[in-house]
Design a protein around this motif. Structure first.
Motif, short mmCIF file in Angstrom:
data_model
loop_
_atom_site.label_atom_id
_atom_site.label_comp_id
_atom_site.label_asym_id
_atom_site.label_seq_id
_atom_site.Cartn_x
_atom_site.Cartn_y
_atom_site.Cartn_z
N LEU A 53 35.84 22.43 7.22
CA LEU A 53 36.19 21.25 8.01
C LEU A 53 35.89 21.41 9.50
N PRO A 54 36.20 22.54 10.15
CA PRO A 54 35.85 22.65 11.58
C PRO A 54 34.35 22.52 11.83
N LEU A 55 33.54 23.07 10.92
CA LEU A 55 32.09 22.94 11.08
C LEU A 55 31.66 21.48 11.00
N LEU A 56 32.26 20.72 10.10
CA LEU A 56 31.91 19.31 9.96
C LEU A 56 32.34 18.50 11.18
N VAL A 57 33.51 18.82 11.72
CA VAL A 57 33.96 18.11 12.92
C VAL A 57 33.00 18.36 14.08
N LEU A 58 32.56 19.61 14.23
CA LEU A 58 31.58 19.93 15.28
C LEU A 58 30.25 19.23 15.03
N ALA A 59 29.82 19.18 13.77
CA ALA A 59 28.57 18.49 13.45
C ALA A 59 28.67 17.00 13.75
N GLY A 60 29.86 16.42 13.52
CA GLY A 60 30.04 15.01 13.81
C GLY A 60 29.93 14.67 15.28
N MET A 61 30.09 15.67 16.16
CA MET A 61 29.97 15.43 17.59
C MET A 61 28.52 15.31 18.04
N LEU A 62 27.58 15.73 17.20
CA LEU A 62 26.16 15.63 17.54
C LEU A 62 25.70 14.18 17.36
N PRO A 63 25.04 13.59 18.35
CA PRO A 63 24.60 12.18 18.21
C PRO A 63 23.71 11.94 17.00
N GLY A 64 22.84 12.93 16.68
CA GLY A 64 21.92 12.73 15.57
C GLY A 64 22.57 12.77 14.21
N ALA A 65 23.80 13.30 14.12
CA ALA A 65 24.46 13.38 12.81
C ALA A 65 24.72 11.99 12.25
N ARG A 66 25.07 11.07 13.11
CA ARG A 66 25.35 9.70 12.64
C ARG A 66 24.07 9.06 12.09
N ARG A 67 22.97 9.31 12.75
CA ARG A 67 21.70 8.76 12.26
C ARG A 67 21.34 9.35 10.90
N ALA A 68 21.48 10.69 10.76
CA ALA A 68 21.14 11.34 9.49
C ALA A 68 22.05 10.85 8.36
N GLU A 69 23.34 10.75 8.63
CA GLU A 69 24.27 10.28 7.59
C GLU A 69 24.05 8.82 7.27
N GLY A 70 23.71 8.03 8.28
CA GLY A 70 23.44 6.61 8.02
C GLY A 70 22.22 6.42 7.13
N LEU A 71 21.16 7.20 7.38
CA LEU A 71 19.96 7.10 6.53
C LEU A 71 20.27 7.52 5.09
N GLN A 72 21.04 8.61 4.93
CA GLN A 72 21.40 9.03 3.58
C GLN A 72 22.25 7.97 2.88
N ALA A 73 23.20 7.40 3.61
CA ALA A 73 24.07 6.39 3.01
C ALA A 73 23.27 5.17 2.58
N ARG A 74 22.35 4.72 3.43
CA ARG A 74 21.52 3.57 3.06
C ARG A 74 20.68 3.88 1.83
N LEU A 75 20.15 5.10 1.78
CA LEU A 75 19.25 5.46 0.69
C LEU A 75 19.97 5.64 -0.64
N MET A 76 21.17 6.22 -0.61
CA MET A 76 21.81 6.67 -1.85
C MET A 76 23.05 5.87 -2.24
N LEU A 77 23.65 5.16 -1.29
CA LEU A 77 24.89 4.44 -1.62
C LEU A 77 24.68 2.95 -1.85
N PHE A 78 23.52 2.44 -1.48
CA PHE A 78 23.26 1.00 -1.61
C PHE A 78 21.93 0.79 -2.31
N SER A 79 21.86 -0.26 -3.09
CA SER A 79 20.63 -0.60 -3.78
C SER A 79 19.85 -1.61 -2.95
N GLY A 80 18.60 -1.82 -3.33
CA GLY A 80 17.77 -2.78 -2.61
C GLY A 80 16.44 -2.16 -2.22
N GLY A 81 15.52 -3.03 -1.76
CA GLY A 81 14.21 -2.57 -1.36
C GLY A 81 14.28 -1.55 -0.24
N HIS A 82 13.72 -0.35 -0.51
CA HIS A 82 13.70 0.74 0.46
C HIS A 82 15.10 1.10 0.94
#
Length: 405
Positions: A53-82
């Motif tokens: 958990l401490p490692l994840l909290v530190l990773a969440g402080m990086l601005p790029g982490a939100r972009r990486a997680e957002g791309l994964q969430a769009r790709l794997m959690l939602f259906s639709g074109g691309h």
């Protein structure tokens, strides 16, 4: 029954499952280091949940982490074109922009923690239930009961094979529910911030304004050209004079050429082509409007007061379109009646006044959608000016005041 099984036939159910399993990788890696994965106790499993958990909290402080997680969430959690839109064509609502504030960083950290906790739980449950399936297959085949899974078995015999679909369906429904939970959490924790929603709203407003501007350009230019062509053709046929017909055809050709230039200019903007866009006409080019109106048989008197060359480009371009629409309305609704045009430049203001007689049978303001008059008022309002249109005594007046500063 088909409705109950429908979630299990959707591809997104299994991409969500994979998304959850991937989240457990970090926990198993950390657990292999400490406290170890060799016969872990319940206390050890609690540590496996807590240590990353401490490692994840530190990773969440990086601005790029939100972009990486957002791309994964769009790709794997939602259906639709691309994977850019959710089912039904609606926007998935997950941002792919880097964290721009501490609030974004905090939401990303909470998302990472939630993803690990739920993902590790699903991974452990998947492993245990798959082990139960293997043991049920074995005992149904007559093999002795194994100890792969700590979960108890109901007994031994061929009938244990009937329990395999029950175990698999239980696992799949738990996975499907967990996937739905992660999708909702993604909308909440990885969704656009208030600043991003405001920026998107401003961009949408700009697009609508640009569409309205293009619509006004086409309405004024193409509408003027078609009106002049119709009036000229009708007048030439009624006159029966070869010389007048030649002049009418010349006016139609000139007006049509100008309309084609306007149309090409708009198409270049819509296509976002790299070729240069031709300059839009200004009040300095008003002579061709007046000449086309005169060629239609309309008497046009013009009075210019003040230096038109000092009028700023945006004001002069909008003034040209307003004059064009005013002359078009005269030809369309009143025919070849006398028109008086007054252009005045004084005290940092451009005034445009167009007046024409109202024949007794003229359908003033009727026979159209009213978009031309509305377009005049919109053009004036965008420049901080005002426009008045309507009958005055026995005349129709268009009066526009545009500030030049």
């Amino acid at each position: 029954m088909p409705r109950l099984l429908r979630p299990l036939t959707r591809t997104v159910t299994y991409t969500r499952w994979l998304h959850l399993l991937c989240a457990a990788v970090l926990a198993f890696v950390c657990g292999a280091i400490y406290p170890g994965l060799s016969s872990p106790s319940l206390q050890d499993w609690a540590l496996i949940y807590v240590v990353p958990l401490p490692l994840l909290v530190l990773a969440g402080m990086l601005p790029g982490a939100r972009r990486a997680e957002g791309l994964q969430a769009r790709l794997m959690l939602f259906s639709g074109g691309h994977a850019r839109v959710a089912s039904g064509g609606a926007e998935s609502g997950v941002s792919v922009a880097p964290s721009a504030s501490w609030q974004d960083r905090g939401r990303t950290a909470v998302w990472l923690v939630l993803r690990l906790l739920l993902g590790l739980s699903v991974a452990l449950l998947t492993g245990q239930l798959m082990a139960v399936v293997l043991e049920l297959v074995g005992v149904a085949a007559g093999q002795p009961v194994g100890t792969v899974s700590p979960l108890p078995l109901p007994g031994q015999g061929w009938w244990c094979a009937l329990l395999i679909p029950v175990v698999l369906l239980t696992l799949l429904y738990v996975v499907e529910g967990s996937g739905r939970l992660m999708a909702r959490a993604a909308l909440l924790l990885l969704g656009p911030s208030a600043a991003e929603r405001l920026a998107a709203l401003e961009e949408r407003t700009e697009q609508l304004l640009e569409r309205n501007r293009i619509a006004r350009e086409l309405h004024d230019s193409i509408g003027h050209a078609l009106t002049v062509a119709v009036v000229q053709a009708g007048a030439a046929r009624a006159a029966g004079d070869p010389a007048f017909t030649d002049r009418a055809l010349g006016a139609i050709e000139e007006t049509g050429r100008a309309a084609l230039e306007d149309l090409e200019r708009v198409l270049v903007v819509l296509r976002e082509a790299e070729q240069p866009v031709s300059a839009r006409p200004t009040l300095r080019d008003a002579d061709r409007l007046l000449d086309s109106a005169r060629a239609s048989g309309t008497k046009v008197d013009v009075a210019v007061s003040g230096p038109l060359e000092t009028v700023p480009g945006p004001v002069s371009r909008e003034g040209y379109r307003i004059l064009q629409e005013a002359l078009t309305n005269v030809l369309r609704h009143c025919g070849t009646v006398p028109v008086r045009v007054a252009l005045t430049v004084t005290d940092g203001q451009l005034s445009l006044d167009v007046r024409n007689d109202l024949p007794t049978k003229a359908a003033t303001g009727t026979g159209g959608t009213g978009s031309g008059l509305r377009g005049m008022r919109e053009r004036a309002a965008l420049l901080g000016g005002r426009a008045r249109t309507g009958p005055v005594a026995d005349e129709w007046q268009v009066h526009v005041d545009l500030p030049m500063a």
